[in-house]
Design an enzyme around this catalytic site. Structure first.
Site: not given
Length: 420
Positions: A163, A165, A170, A338, A340, A345
């Site tokens: 899952h 991403k 480089d 979508h 997450k 603070d």
């Protein structure tokens, strides 16, 4: 102390003895002054908000990118400017307009001599045409599927998905967040304009994200990346330190979950969480309730209309317990949320692929960048506050008036929360 926490978790809704705060009346998310002095060092903030086991890499420059509108152009620019190699890992690589755009950029890079490796999840990308990936291989892109369909290997093989991403170019710039390669994240004119966040990183933490990619590739394909040679090269040429942000790259599901709990329990002013799929475990619910009861502003940004409708009802099974403790819940109205992300603070924050639900905690390969930086934290908080303007706030009185069929459905689906 550990026994006391376990007892509290088993008993469910237990009064901790702290004074109960009356629920905050509906209204905009309030703005607050800074909790920490601007002169407090990032190292001290990291030690306060992050568990000691989480290694923090200092000297990074970070840029918060909103949605595919900002993330895709920056990612494509990095790929088109690649000189040596590109590493990309994604759950969804869909052969739509956005997928074709990225595929062309990756293929052009491979044709000019750049070493391009791409790992996509077979389940997440099941709608993509095989000819699309075959065409990329023919042009020199080393693109492979993570755990293709195989019923002979059992259900656990099918459930454990990649899952993450990650895009690394480089060893100098990296991207991580919740955005996949699909038109879902493209602007409304050509896609679905899903709401999401991506963090662009320059500095030593880039190599930590590259290490995550390399570990997954080796696990799946036993590929040799000449790790010793690269380590010696980095010792001779240490990576530049273009910024001041301290980052911890967390690739363990348990460590990401632990980082959330640690920061929420240490919160002094605010806890702001944006969760695409919200099916928290008891420890998370307890931490959010306890924070609200001790006077911390706890706000959740959740989906009004999810791309997985069942999860909407499962999430709402937790609303009453949270609302009754003073947690404020905002439901995103413009399409699908979508993201997450979380910020505590205005200092501690996290951006990545980890969802606050069972699959992310028990099965999926995830990665999150966690930081403790006032400037970046304030940007994330401002973004959250702006998003709440496009939301409908759920109040306890209103929620209790929902139809009986909805209450029954929520109760029935909540029984499945440990397996979904």
């Amino acid at each position: 102390m550990r026994d006391q926490e376990a007892l509290t978790e088993q008993s469910g809704d237990v009064d901790t003895g702290a004074p109960r705060r009356a629920p905050t009346p509906p209204g905009p998310v309030p703005e607050h002054g800074p909790v920490w002095s601007p002169n407090v060092s990032g190292l001290l903030l990291s030690r306060y908000y992050l568990p000691r086991r989480h290694g923090v890499v200092q000297g990074n420059a970070c840029q918060l990118l909103r949605d595919g509108v900002e993330a895709y152009p920056a990612m494509l620019e990095a790929i088109r400017g690649a000189r040596r190699y590109v590493r990309m890992e994604t759950y969804m690589f869909v052969s739509d307009a956005v997928g074709e755009l990225f595929g062309e950029a990756l293929a052009e890079a491979a044709e000019r001599g750049v070493h391009v490796k791409v790992l996509y999840d077979a389940v997440g990308s099941w709608t993509s045409r095989r000819s699309f990936f075959a065409g990329l291989r023919a042009r020199g892109v080393d693109i492979r599927a993570f755990k293709p369909f195989s019923l002979s290997r059992g259900l656990r093989h099918l459930l454990r998905r990649d899952h993450r991403k990650i895009l690394v170019v480089d060893g100098e710039v990296a991207f991580t967040g919740g955005v996949n390669i699909s038109a879902h994240w493209a602007p409304a004119e050509i896609g679905a304009a899903w709401r999401d966040d991506v963090l662009r990183i320059e500095g030593p933490a880039v190599h930590e994200l590259e290490r995550c990619f390399s570990a997954t590739w080796r696990m799946m394909f036993q590929g040799r990346f000449h790790r010793l040679t690269r380590r010696l090269e980095r010792l001779r040429n240490p990576p530049p330190r273009p910024g001041t942000v301290g980052l911890a790259v967390l690739s363990s599901r348990r460590s990401i979950h632990r980082a959330y709990l640690h920061a929420i329990r240490r919160a002094r002013r605010s806890v702001l969480v944006a969760a695409a799929y919200f099916i928290p475990d008891r420890r998370m619910v307890m931490a959010l309730r306890e924070a609200a009861r001790r006077g911390v502003e706890v706000h959740l940004l959740l989906n009004a209309r999810s791309d997985h409708p069942i999860l909407e009802f499962m999430a709402r099974a937790f609303y009453e317990r949270l609302l009754s403790a003073g947690v404020r819940i905002f439901e995103w109205q413009r399409g699908v949320l979508h993201a997450k992300t979380a910020v505590v603070d205005g200092v501690w924050g996290t951006i990545g692929s980890f969802n606050l639900e069972r699959l992310s905690l028990a099965f999926n390969h995830e990665v999150n960048a966690v930081f403790a930086d006032p400037r970046l934290g304030q940007q994330l908080e401002d973004s959250f506050r702006g998003d709440c303007g496009d939301c409908r706030e759920v109040t306890l009185a209103e929620f209790r008036r929902r139809p009986l069929w909805q209450k029954l459905l929520e109760r029935a689906l909540s029984l499945l929360r440990k397996i979904i």
